[in-house]
Design a protein around this motif. Structure first.
Motif, mmCIF file in Angstrom:
data_model
loop_
_atom_site.group_PDB
_atom_site.id
_atom_site.type_symbol
_atom_site.label_atom_id
_atom_site.label_comp_id
_atom_site.label_asym_id
_atom_site.label_seq_id
_atom_site.Cartn_x
_atom_site.Cartn_y
_atom_site.Cartn_z
ATOM 1 N N GLU A 232 38.479 44.154 46.194
ATOM 2 C CA GLU A 232 38.713 45.092 47.291
ATOM 3 C C GLU A 232 39.081 44.341 48.572
ATOM 4 O O GLU A 232 40.036 44.697 49.275
ATOM 5 N N ALA A 233 38.326 43.273 48.872
ATOM 6 C CA ALA A 233 38.621 42.467 50.062
ATOM 7 C C ALA A 233 39.927 41.696 49.907
ATOM 8 O O ALA A 233 40.678 41.522 50.869
ATOM 9 N N GLN A 234 40.214 41.246 48.702
ATOM 10 C CA GLN A 234 41.447 40.506 48.440
ATOM 11 C C GLN A 234 42.673 41.370 48.711
ATOM 12 O O GLN A 234 43.663 40.909 49.299
ATOM 13 N N GLN A 235 42.595 42.620 48.303
ATOM 14 C CA GLN A 235 43.716 43.539 48.540
ATOM 15 C C GLN A 235 43.936 43.750 50.038
ATOM 16 O O GLN A 235 45.079 43.761 50.514
ATOM 17 N N TRP A 236 42.859 43.876 50.776
ATOM 18 C CA TRP A 236 42.954 44.024 52.232
ATOM 19 C C TRP A 236 43.541 42.767 52.878
ATOM 20 O O TRP A 236 44.408 42.842 53.743
#
Length: 591
Positions: free
Chosen positions: A334-338
């Motif tokens: 989730e953080a990687q996508q952001w």
């Protein structure tokens, strides 16, 4: 009159009762594991640079699991602060995903930490974040010397008693007291950060009297070198007071240190000559600090004799714990996508090292941002890194973390023309060597007693002062003459728009909150201002951090074309030209 026989019977009964109530083992091995300055390195992947890593909190989880499987010892797991700044995944959980339970609290609770201490970067996100974490943690998060301004009581739990098979281990938490010098007041408003030595003396006495622990442990987010930053052993509220406490406050067996990212394992003597182990891991979960304590009961006085040793264990010798990874990988993705979200297109190379040797596009972008957001007359900024190149192409959120490392707010402050010159003179004194010929260095390097440049274990030269204190200015045209003595180097010609610059007039200056709080001493020493004067001069504070504003500002641009506007220069030009080449090789090696 009580007979002698009655007294003897009473004495024997008391002895028997005492021995029966003492449920402590005759011997015990306790292993205390410390992590410190994790800076969001939860997963074995560098989100900023898009590469896998061989160290992370997941690796620590694997190590701790194996240690706990050893039934011949009792394990205690501690963290020494600075968990809430660094990796984009932490920023994401601090500010973008505020309504959910924080990832770091879930991860550390899963690992069953026994206690933690706060660090300065845990205060930096502000009270909404750190008080949320305080409630989410299933272990005490401590800072005995962070007290409420009104009541004088600790804002966080001061210490904890950890029980292992009847043995009592006291752990006192302290935080570096230099926070008001670095962070904007709204992040710590209402908190007073007391001198660590004084706080340690107070709490050790109380703990000894009240709890009578078998082992006394300090968990201090503070370094070892008390001379760092022109301090000394008598400096009030010393930033790095851990060794001073060991040497001045009787009672500690072990003091775990942090904050300085150095890695420590040394013995010092207490005021009574007893040995105290100073032990601390490096940053980013590269290693952990492990204290092994062999306790053997002295049958005469019923006190433990202690054999204590320390070691630093590298996490690249372990694997990322699979159960940890399985549970938390969705949060990582989730953080990687952001972090992969495109901000703008970069139309040329950005080279941070250029900002060490004069006006550079890398710092001019920050100057442009600060001036555009504040309409200030002048901007001050320093490089946030000095060994980084961003290639042309897609500029993403994670690149913003390369560009601007810290969550500083943007301030505008009123300074006189003379104070602006003094500020730049002070910056130049930290930054540049006094050149007498083209054979001299331009940069001010750390020198040994023989006058030779000090190098690290990679054979790279060390700067005498931190590069983040090398402030340049935008909005004015000026020259730094490095062949002149300190205090006589800076000549300010005029404003970039042609307006005259007057040493007696007031001007508005944009700068980050670290500098605007007195960090680096540019305002306090350079401009000879008190903290109260600085506070009274602040006319604007941004609600969000500079990186957030930089991202938002760049989103409005189709392409960022990096370019320096050459508003300042270093002279003598020919000397500087030759010195740049030599100094670059000293710093970075042949390129």
């Amino acid at each position: 009159m009580i007979s002698r026989l009655t007294l003897l019977i009473t004495f024997i009964a008391a002895l028997l009762m005492g021995s029966c109530s003492d449920d402590r083992p005759e011997s015990l091995i306790v292993k205390i594991i410390e992590t410190t300055d994790i800076h969001g390195r939860i997963f074995p992947y560098d989100l900023i640079n898009d590469k896998p890593l061989d160290h992370s909190l997941a690796h620590v989880a694997d190590f701790v699991r194996q240690e706990r499987e050893n039934k011949d010892q009792e394990v205690i797991l501690l963290d020494n602060g600075d968990i809430l700044q660094g990796d984009p995944i932490i920023y994401f959980n601090n500010f973008e995903k505020k309504e959910s339970k924080h990832l770091i609290s879930m991860a550390m609770n899963e690992m069953q930490y026994d206690a933690g201490a706060l660090g300065n970067h845990d205060i930096e996100p502000g009270p909404e974040v750190y008080f949320k974490l305080k409630e989410e943690f299933t272990f005490p998060w401590m800072a005995a010397n962070a007290v409420d301004q009104a009541s004088g009581e600790p804002v966080f739990q001061p210490y904890t008693i950890i029980h292992r098979k009847g043995v009592k281990v006291a752990v006192l938490g302290l935080i570096t007291p230099a926070i008001p010098k670095w962070l904007p007041e709204h992040t710590w408003e209402g908190i007073v950060f007391q001198d660590m030595i004084e706080a340690a003396a107070k709490w050790v006495a109380l703990i000894k009297e009240k709890d009578k622990p078998d082992l006394m442990v300090g968990l201090f987010h503070s370094g070892v070198d008390y001379t760092y930053g022109n301090q000394n052993e008598n400096t009030p509220c010393n930033e790095n007071a851990s060794q001073l406490i060991a040497e001045r406050v009787e009672g500690f067996d072990i003091i775990f240190v942090g904050h300085d990212h150095q890695g420590w394992n040394k013995i010092v003597n207490s005021p009574d000559g007893n040995e105290v182990l100073l032990l601390g891991a490096k940053n980013d979960a590269r290693n952990v600090a492990v204290a092994t304590i062999n306790l053997t009961m002295n049958k005469k006085n019923r006190r433990y004799e202690k054999d204590i040793s320390g070691e630093l264990i590298n996490m690249n010798e372990y694997n990322a714990d699979q159960s940890f990874m399985t549970k938390f990988t969705p949060s990582f993705h989730e953080a990687q996508q952001w972090a992969d979200f495109k901000v703008t297109e970069l139309g040329g190379r950005l080279v941070a090292s250029q900002s060490l040797f004069g006006d550079a596009a890398f710092t001019d972008i920050i100057h442009q941002l600060q001036l555009s957001l504040t309409d200030a007359d002048i901007s001050f900024t320093s490089p946030q890194t000095f060994n980084l190149t961003i290639e042309p192409g897609r500029l993403t959120v994670k690149d913003m973390f390369k560009f601007y490392r810290y969550e500083n707010q943007l301030y505008t402050i009123t300074l006189t023309g003379k104070e602006i010159k003094d500020f730049l003179e002070y910056s130049a004194s930290l930054w540049f060597n006094k050149m007498d010929s083209s054979d001299d260095n331009l940069l001010l390097f750390k020198m040994d007693a023989d006058g030779k440049v000090v190098k690290n274990n990679q054979n790279k030269a060390l700067l005498a002062n931190p590069y983040w204190n090398f402030d340049s200015a935008e909005g004015i045209s000026y020259t730094v003459n490095v062949d002149k003595p300190e205090g006589e180097r800076v000549i300010i010609n005029q404003f970039n728009d042609g307006r005259p610059f007057d040493l007696t007039k007031n001007y508005s200056v944009a700068l980050n909150s670290y500098r605007g709080s007195g960090g680096g001493d540019h305002l306090t020493i350079g401009c000879d201002m008190t903290k109260e004067e600085i506070k009274d001069r602040i006319i604007f504070k941004s609600e969000k951090d500079i990186r957030w504003h930089l991202t938002d500002w760049l989103k409005q641009q189709d392409t960022l074309i990096p370019a320096a506007n050459s508003n300042w220069k270093i002279t003598p030009v020919e000397w500087v030209k030759e010195a740049k080449i030599k100094d670059s090789i000293l710093l970075f090696g042949s390129r």
